[in-house]
Design an enzyme around this catalytic site. Sequence first.
Site: not given
Length: 303
Positions: A83-84, A131-132, A149, A155, A240
């Site tokens: 995903k990165d 997105r979340r 972050r 986290r 995007c």
Amino acid sequence: MTRVVRAATRGSALARWQTDHVASLLRASHGDGVVVEVVVVQTEGDRRQDVSLDQIGGRGVFVKEVQAAVVDGRADIAVHSAKDLPSAPSLQPEGLVIAAVPKRGDPRDAMVGCALADLPPGALVATGSVRRRAQLAYARPDLTFADLRGNIGTRLDKASQFDAIVVALAALERLGRTDAVAEVLSPSVLLPQVAQGALAVECRADDAGTIELLRAIEHGPSRRAVDAERAFLATLGGGCDLPVGALAEVASDGVTIAMTALLATFDGRSVVRATRDGTDPAALGAEMASYLLDGCGGRSFVA
């Protein structure tokens, strides 16, 4: 003869797990003929945890220095959270190829601290992902949000400061922290990030020996799903910065791909979402992006 493979990776506990996992897959496939040496690289995303990802270039900041280690010969392979990796070819360094996508982990997101339905009105949810935020705001317009972050451990340590935080389920599973999960969110509520839960192993495109070595750990259905999702993002523009999500799943025939994708405004007030089937990953991803933009009105989000 033993083959030494130098693997570039970030230094976080999750990144090291991912690299150790790739090493174990290589050992399972090639036995004692392969030894993996870890090359730890610090990335800009690791150094600048006080700044949001959007301000420093998105998730690509987690991979550039790792990729550079392979390009300049300090390492033979690079292990990434898929995903990165930026999806647009223009954002990829020349000379590298994704040589393997091992079997994908669970792509879903998880709530930590409180389940979504149990959050009180106006609850504060922490996440660094637009997105979340957009999808949760669409489901619960009353929610408020804070940026978060840091690595998974950081986290989780900060979770008590908020009503809930949102993290990738695969990360919690890989680090043995599923005890922290309050709820696993269905993709119908929170569609995952492109390639979430998958790993991508890169090497130099002209390194035929390493490409052949990595072929043994490729998982065909996971590769087809990831390729479709990345083609979707690349067609949107690769870099995007709007809230987008996608999840492709390969049928038991190993050929048919069912893909759901969405595009949203940052505030989550407008969301377009669709599901389509196909057999060609690149074509399906591109078709889905075009459909959301032009068939569902998503282009107005970009303007």
